[in-house]
Write a protein that holds these residues in place. Sequence first.
Motif, short mmCIF file in Angstrom:
data_model
loop_
_atom_site.label_atom_id
_atom_site.label_comp_id
_atom_site.label_asym_id
_atom_site.label_seq_id
_atom_site.Cartn_x
_atom_site.Cartn_y
_atom_site.Cartn_z
N MET A 90 0.77 -1.18 0.06
CA MET A 90 -0.01 0.02 -0.06
C MET A 90 0.90 1.20 0.12
O MET A 90 0.48 2.14 -0.67
N SER A 91 1.86 1.15 0.71
CA SER A 91 2.84 2.43 0.87
C SER A 91 3.73 2.51 -0.45
O SER A 91 3.90 3.66 -0.89
N MET A 92 4.01 1.34 -1.28
CA MET A 92 4.65 1.75 -2.47
C MET A 92 3.59 2.19 -3.48
O MET A 92 4.05 2.86 -4.37
N THR A 93 2.33 1.77 -3.29
CA THR A 93 1.33 2.62 -4.20
C THR A 93 1.37 4.11 -4.07
O THR A 93 1.20 4.84 -5.22
N LEU A 94 1.32 4.48 -2.84
CA LEU A 94 1.30 6.01 -2.65
C LEU A 94 2.60 6.72 -2.63
O LEU A 94 2.62 7.87 -3.13
N ALA A 111 3.63 5.16 8.52
CA ALA A 111 3.20 4.67 9.83
C ALA A 111 1.85 4.45 10.19
O ALA A 111 1.33 3.79 10.75
N LEU A 112 1.21 5.61 9.78
CA LEU A 112 -0.32 5.52 10.09
C LEU A 112 -1.21 5.22 8.91
O LEU A 112 -2.57 5.33 9.16
N LEU A 113 -0.70 4.74 7.83
CA LEU A 113 -1.63 4.12 6.87
C LEU A 113 -2.18 2.91 7.50
O LEU A 113 -1.60 2.15 7.88
#
Length: 236
Positions: A90-94, A111-113
């Motif tokens: 998910m973080s890589m997508t954003l 960290a808060l995603l």
Amino acid sequence: MSTRMEDRELTWYEGIKDALPTFIGYMSIGIAAGIVGASSNFSVLEIGLLSALVYAGAAQFIIFALLVQGTPISVIVFTTFIVNLRHLLMSMTLAPVLTKYSLLKNIGIGALLTDETFGVAVTRMAKKEPINDRWMYGLNLSAYAGWIMASVLGATAGKWISNPKAFGLDFALTAMFVALLVLQLQNLKESRLKLYLTLILYTAILMFILSMFVSISIAVLLSTIIAAAIGAVMDR
């Protein structure tokens, strides 16, 4: 017109406003998590700290269950890591739209995603609408505050509910993910819907077969990983 929209700076307030549906959802699920934790003999303080420091609904339900069973800490840490490994994707997508911000800001956003705040952000991206650091912080921190508040409320109320399973509260998180899945499937094109339903079928079949050789928890993880890999190849 589109250029002006892309250049417009979003505010904290807009992030907070967009987090409202997530905040409301977290109040119900968080209360359920707090009640389950209280019934597992965790104190209000312990549940509040777990919500603040771990901040992962699925992991918290798992941690409550494993600690009650006397599971070794190393196994709990590893299980939590595997369950939350999806946050890497998910973080890589954003990441591509957040590279202009500092490493410290990106760490704070990542960290808060959560699944829900990621869903809000990626929906804006799909609509070609902008996101920025202030909007992300407003979104994430609102959801974070809501989850902690709800968990503490649930832990306090849990003192008077000895058996949360009687009310189906242990199924609350699963129900939320099922609802999110249904909402996603409703907006898909027919070809993509068939692909995803096929992958769900593959996952169920693999889970059934693997459970004959390994524990059900390992079977769930392995079947999900294998089906995701198949989906990545088929989806190109």
